[in-house]
Design an enzyme around this catalytic site. Structure first.
Site, PDB file in Angstrom:
ATOM      1  N   ARG A  63     -13.344  13.174   1.310  1.00  0.00           N
ATOM      2  CA  ARG A  63     -12.052  13.518   1.897  1.00  0.00           C
ATOM      3  C   ARG A  63     -11.553  12.449   2.867  1.00  0.00           C
ATOM      4  O   ARG A  63     -10.387  12.445   3.250  1.00  0.00           O
ATOM      5  CB  ARG A  63     -12.145  14.870   2.611  1.00  0.00           C
ATOM      6  CG  ARG A  63     -12.393  16.025   1.667  1.00  0.00           C
ATOM      7  CD  ARG A  63     -12.695  17.302   2.408  1.00  0.00           C
ATOM      8  NE  ARG A  63     -11.549  17.838   3.106  1.00  0.00           N
ATOM      9  CZ  ARG A  63     -10.687  18.723   2.603  1.00  0.00           C
ATOM     10  NH1 ARG A  63     -10.860  19.164   1.366  1.00  0.00           N
ATOM     11  NH2 ARG A  63      -9.685  19.173   3.315  1.00  0.00           N
TER      12      ARG A  63
ATOM     13  N   ASN B 201      -9.379  21.602  11.220  1.00  0.00           N
ATOM     14  CA  ASN B 201      -8.525  20.755  10.391  1.00  0.00           C
ATOM     15  C   ASN B 201      -7.081  21.121  10.687  1.00  0.00           C
ATOM     16  O   ASN B 201      -6.753  22.301  10.802  1.00  0.00           O
ATOM     17  CB  ASN B 201      -8.782  20.989   8.897  1.00  0.00           C
ATOM     18  CG  ASN B 201     -10.100  20.420   8.429  1.00  0.00           C
ATOM     19  OD1 ASN B 201     -10.812  19.764   9.188  1.00  0.00           O
ATOM     20  ND2 ASN B 201     -10.443  20.678   7.179  1.00  0.00           N
ATOM     21  N   GLY B 202      -6.205  20.114  10.751  1.00  0.00           N
ATOM     22  CA  GLY B 202      -4.797  20.392  10.989  1.00  0.00           C
ATOM     23  C   GLY B 202      -4.316  19.748  12.276  1.00  0.00           C
ATOM     24  O   GLY B 202      -4.961  18.858  12.845  1.00  0.00           O
TER      25      GLY B 202
ATOM     26  N   GLU C  72      -4.287   0.206  -1.398  1.00  0.00           N
ATOM     27  CA  GLU C  72      -5.155   1.258  -0.880  1.00  0.00           C
ATOM     28  C   GLU C  72      -6.598   0.797  -0.702  1.00  0.00           C
ATOM     29  O   GLU C  72      -7.223   1.109   0.311  1.00  0.00           O
ATOM     30  CB  GLU C  72      -5.145   2.463  -1.831  1.00  0.00           C
ATOM     31  CG  GLU C  72      -3.912   3.329  -1.739  1.00  0.00           C
ATOM     32  CD  GLU C  72      -3.976   4.498  -2.705  1.00  0.00           C
ATOM     33  OE1 GLU C  72      -3.698   5.621  -2.284  1.00  0.00           O
ATOM     34  OE2 GLU C  72      -4.320   4.273  -3.891  1.00  0.00           O
TER      35      GLU C  72
ATOM     36  N   LYS D 164      -8.376  11.925   1.332  1.00  0.00           N
ATOM     37  CA  LYS D 164      -8.163  12.384  -0.039  1.00  0.00           C
ATOM     38  C   LYS D 164      -7.075  13.443  -0.118  1.00  0.00           C
ATOM     39  O   LYS D 164      -6.208  13.400  -0.967  1.00  0.00           O
ATOM     40  CB  LYS D 164      -9.481  12.939  -0.599  1.00  0.00           C
ATOM     41  CG  LYS D 164      -9.394  13.361  -2.072  1.00  0.00           C
ATOM     42  CD  LYS D 164      -9.058  12.186  -2.948  1.00  0.00           C
ATOM     43  CE  LYS D 164      -8.969  12.557  -4.411  1.00  0.00           C
ATOM     44  NZ  LYS D 164      -8.432  11.456  -5.217  1.00  0.00           N
TER      45      LYS D 164
ATOM     46  N   HIS E 115      17.094  -9.913  -7.168  1.00  0.00           N
ATOM     47  CA  HIS E 115      17.809  -9.411  -5.993  1.00  0.00           C
ATOM     48  C   HIS E 115      16.937  -9.429  -4.747  1.00  0.00           C
ATOM     49  O   HIS E 115      17.043  -8.539  -3.895  1.00  0.00           O
ATOM     50  CB  HIS E 115      18.339  -8.001  -6.266  1.00  0.00           C
ATOM     51  CG  HIS E 115      19.301  -7.942  -7.408  1.00  0.00           C
ATOM     52  ND1 HIS E 115      20.642  -8.258  -7.275  1.00  0.00           N
ATOM     53  CD2 HIS E 115      19.118  -7.641  -8.720  1.00  0.00           C
ATOM     54  CE1 HIS E 115      21.240  -8.139  -8.441  1.00  0.00           C
ATOM     55  NE2 HIS E 115      20.334  -7.770  -9.342  1.00  0.00           N
TER      56      HIS E 115
ATOM     57  N   GLU F  34       2.668   2.087  -8.945  1.00  0.00           N
ATOM     58  CA  GLU F  34       1.330   2.666  -8.825  1.00  0.00           C
ATOM     59  C   GLU F  34       0.268   1.573  -8.782  1.00  0.00           C
ATOM     60  O   GLU F  34      -0.698   1.662  -8.013  1.00  0.00           O
ATOM     61  CB  GLU F  34       1.069   3.621  -9.990  1.00  0.00           C
ATOM     62  CG  GLU F  34      -0.315   4.229 -10.038  1.00  0.00           C
ATOM     63  CD  GLU F  34      -0.645   5.130  -8.860  1.00  0.00           C
ATOM     64  OE1 GLU F  34      -1.825   5.490  -8.702  1.00  0.00           O
ATOM     65  OE2 GLU F  34       0.273   5.489  -8.086  1.00  0.00           O
TER      66      GLU F  34
ATOM     67  N   CYS G 203     -10.232  15.345   6.794  1.00  0.00           N
ATOM     68  CA  CYS G 203     -11.204  16.128   7.559  1.00  0.00           C
ATOM     69  C   CYS G 203     -11.917  17.128   6.651  1.00  0.00           C
ATOM     70  O   CYS G 203     -11.392  17.540   5.616  1.00  0.00           O
ATOM     71  CB  CYS G 203     -10.567  16.854   8.726  1.00  0.00           C
ATOM     72  SG  CYS G 203      -9.706  15.799   9.888  1.00  0.00           S
TER      73      CYS G 203
ATOM     74  N   TRP H 194     -10.986  12.821  10.574  1.00  0.00           N
ATOM     75  CA  TRP H 194     -10.089  11.685  10.341  1.00  0.00           C
ATOM     76  C   TRP H 194      -9.114  11.689  11.500  1.00  0.00           C
ATOM     77  O   TRP H 194      -8.348  12.634  11.677  1.00  0.00           O
ATOM     78  CB  TRP H 194      -9.384  11.853   9.007  1.00  0.00           C
ATOM     79  CG  TRP H 194      -8.573  10.678   8.562  1.00  0.00           C
ATOM     80  CD1 TRP H 194      -9.028   9.551   7.940  1.00  0.00           C
ATOM     81  CD2 TRP H 194      -7.148  10.528   8.664  1.00  0.00           C
ATOM     82  NE1 TRP H 194      -7.984   8.704   7.653  1.00  0.00           N
ATOM     83  CE2 TRP H 194      -6.818   9.280   8.092  1.00  0.00           C
ATOM     84  CE3 TRP H 194      -6.128  11.307   9.184  1.00  0.00           C
ATOM     85  CZ2 TRP H 194      -5.507   8.811   8.037  1.00  0.00           C
ATOM     86  CZ3 TRP H 194      -4.826  10.845   9.133  1.00  0.00           C
ATOM     87  CH2 TRP H 194      -4.527   9.602   8.560  1.00  0.00           C
TER      88      TRP H 194
ATOM     89  N   LYS I  12      -2.361   1.085  -5.694  1.00  0.00           N
ATOM     90  CA  LYS I  12      -3.814   1.071  -5.843  1.00  0.00           C
ATOM     91  C   LYS I  12      -4.424  -0.166  -5.181  1.00  0.00           C
ATOM     92  O   LYS I  12      -5.451  -0.093  -4.508  1.00  0.00           O
ATOM     93  CB  LYS I  12      -4.203   1.106  -7.330  1.00  0.00           C
ATOM     94  CG  LYS I  12      -4.069   2.454  -7.974  1.00  0.00           C
ATOM     95  CD  LYS I  12      -5.060   3.448  -7.407  1.00  0.00           C
ATOM     96  CE  LYS I  12      -4.556   4.863  -7.512  1.00  0.00           C
ATOM     97  NZ  LYS I  12      -3.492   5.228  -6.588  1.00  0.00           N
TER      98      LYS I  12
END
Length: 609
Positions: A27, A98-99, A488, A604, A504, A481, A2, A74, A485
């Protein structure tokens, strides 16, 4: 997540609000809106989807006003619909938020019992109705806001407009970041500095429980009782040109290619270049590395992966046991915290809610906290005992790239500083490690030259439905990572594994359809990972191998797709090997046609738990 922008000015504010929203797009959001107060009326326009949708609406139904608020949302409470978009309004009050308001359902029920009708599914809508209720009790606007925010539980940053007061803008925060910008004949609020610096560089970072009353000529900040509090303004050095993406197609692409430069900048801030030694400015009275006996590293997502790499380095170079925790889990494990423990928190934004909560939990236990952050004025930077600043510059793409590699640089330097302070690294060995780090910018440039090769590999694999990433040692977290990526931004399922764990379970997935990305620097574990490669070949897996130069006669040349890397060492390998994995994810996403910079459902800066 947001974004908030608010302006009170002597000029028409809707163009300023829209410009600010564009600078906050990075964001992450799924709807947007603006509201102004003008001549005794509240004007509002909202739209679902990209900001261009809101822009089109404002072209057909222009909004006027000299005070206004705007928001990119968001979705949390309620689907991304126009009714749920911000600003949320009552008859007399408009709010951006926001929040998360944790007690919103209880407040909604109380307000409905008083006859209030709600029009959205959001937790935010209780705020304007609650403020309006206090206005009806005879309170002045600033008193009504203070009274209302004391009833809210959770985290919030809010901007508030009033129908009958086009000379007033009020802001308040608790848990979520909010900044006041000081202008000439105008003042601003925003969730970060990006939309403010085109208009002012004098910024005031609000503290928790601050309420800011803005007019065109003044800013007064009070505590919840109404007592005026002093907050220093800080000059922002943010380079607004860095927030543009030209000449690249996407911000993520630009930020991948900025890595040689920002790695060098971060090294410059952590080294004495003339003597080629680590020079981290730590106050011995605050953090005495010589007496650190245990380390806990805390982060989320990509920052957690950075901590996992740092564990290998710190344990090998400083001989200190290290545990690495996901921030959202740390507070709930009831971890015994003993003296001699240093807690390292890692965050790109410095506002990550779970990491900030973990920091506060640790400090309440009496331990010292060292923060690795990219934003010097952030909440985490302000509340930590010491800070290592990464110098990545603004990172606009939601999927972190240059912030990650600069976090690794900071952790490498921290590992050396700890080892040196504890007598584990001799002077001649320090020079060897420093030489390895100083070569990084040039080596990163070389790695980026494989871009075309990786683009071609991505084209070959563009129809794959899943990927497996494998690594060992310090490159096991790099496999994690790389998989993150790809997930995402391309929405392709991917898993990262320690290569030794392949037998395994994950080996059951391997067939001629599954691409297996193998990160294999020539280190002491190289022969082990070659064995894993042979196991994949035996099952006809499609191998994408990243390793150093091989002679044409080497059987690994027949392994599948080969990307030849530069020579690397313990500290440099994870930093260098993640770069081509970023490029692979980027090119796969471009070929899939996804929104690379603003992938669906992601934000973000995650400022709510």
């Amino acid at each position: 997540m947001c974004g908030i922008i608010g302006v009170i000015s002597e000029r028409n504010v809707p163009p300023l609000l829209l410009e600010g929203l564009k600078r906050l797009e990075y964001r992450g959001y799924d709807s947007s809106g603006v509201a102004t107060s003008y001549q005794g009326r509240l004007y509002q326009e909202r739209a679902v989807g990209k900001l261009s949708q809101l822009e089109q609406r404002l072209m057909h139904r222009p909004v006027t006003g000299f005070v206004g608020i705007a928001h990119t949302r968001w979705a949390t409470h309620g689907a991304p619909t126009e009714q749920n978009a911000h600003p949320q309004c009552s008859e007399q009050v408009a709010v951006v938020h926001n929040g998360i308001i944790e007690n919103h359902w209880q407040l909604r029920q109380e307000l409905e019992a008083r006859g209030v009708q709600f029009h959205s599914e959001t937790d935010t809508e209780v705020i304007p109705h609650l403020i309006e209720y206090h206005l009806h009790q005879g309170l002045e606007p600033e008193q009504a806001v203070r009274q209302a925010v004391q009833q809210l539980k959770g985290s919030f940053a809010i901007g508030v407009l009033f129908r009958q007061r086009d000379d007033l803008l009020i802001a308040a925060r608790c848990g979520s970041p909010l900044i006041v910008g000081l202008g000439d004949g105008e003042n601003f609020i925003a969730s970060d500095a990006t939309p403010l610096v085109p208009h002012t560089r004098q910024l005031v970072y609000l503290h928790d429980h601050d309420v800011a009353i803005l007019t065109r000529s003044s800013v007064v900040i009070t505590d919840p009782t109404g007592a005026v509090v002093a907050r220093d303004s800080k000059y922002s050095h943010l380079n607004i040109e860095q927030t543009g993406k030209w000449p690249y197609r996407h911000f993520m692409q630009k930020e991948i290619f900025e890595q040689p430069a920002v790695i060098g900048e971060t090294l410059r801030g952590l080294m004495d270049w003339s003597n080629q030694t680590i020079a981290m400015e730590m106050e011995a009275a605050v953090l005495d590395f010589a007496h650190v006996h245990n380390i806990i590293v805390i982060g989320c997502g990509t920052s957690w992966h950075a901590g996992l790499v740092g564990r290998y380095w710190i344990e090998q170079l400083a001989h200190i046991p290290v545990s690495v925790d996901i921030a959202s889990e740390f507070r709930y494990r009831e971890t015994p915290l003993s003296s001699g423990t240093l807690v390292v928190v890692i965050s790109q934004s410095g506002e990550t809610a779970d990491t900030l909560a973990a920091l506060r939990h640790v400090k309440a236990s009496g331990l010292k906290v060292l923060a690795i952050v990219n934003v010097p004025e952030s909440s985490i930077a302000r509340e930590a005992d010491q800070v290592i600043l990464t110098r990545a510059g603004p990172e606009i793409g939601v999927a972190s790239t240059k912030a990650f590699t600069t976090q690794l640089v900071a952790l490498a330097c921290l590992s050396l500083a700890l080892g040196k302070a504890r007598g584990c690294i001799a002077a001649e060995d320090e020079k060897k490690w420093i030489t390895q780090l100083l070569a990084l910018p040039a080596q990163a440039e070389q790695v980026l030259m494989c871009d075309k090769t990786i683009q071609a590999i991505a084209h070959e694999l563009r129809h794959a439905n899943g990927f497996l990433f494998l690594g060992r040692g310090g490159c096991f977290p790099i496999a994690l990572e790389g998989a993150l990526k790809l997930k995402e931004i391309s929405y392709i399922h991917a898993e990262g594994y320690a290569a030794g764990e392949m037998k395994h379970g994950p080996i059951a997935l391997i067939d001629e359809e599954l691409p297996v990305v193998v990160v294999a620097p020539r280190d002491k574990l190289f022969d082990k990972i070659v064995s894993n490669i042979e196991e994949i070949r035996a099952r006809r897996g499609r191998i994408v191998l990243f390793t150093t130069t091989l002679p044409p006669s080497d059987p690994l040349f027949q392994a599948g797709y080969l990307v030849q890397m530069v020579e690397s060492g313990l500290l440099s390998a994870p930093i260098l090997y993640v770069i081509p994995l970023q490029l692979l994810a980027y090119h796969m996403a471009v070929m899939k046609g996804t929104d690379v910079d603003q992938p669906r459902n992601l934000a973000k800066s995650v400022t709510v738990e």
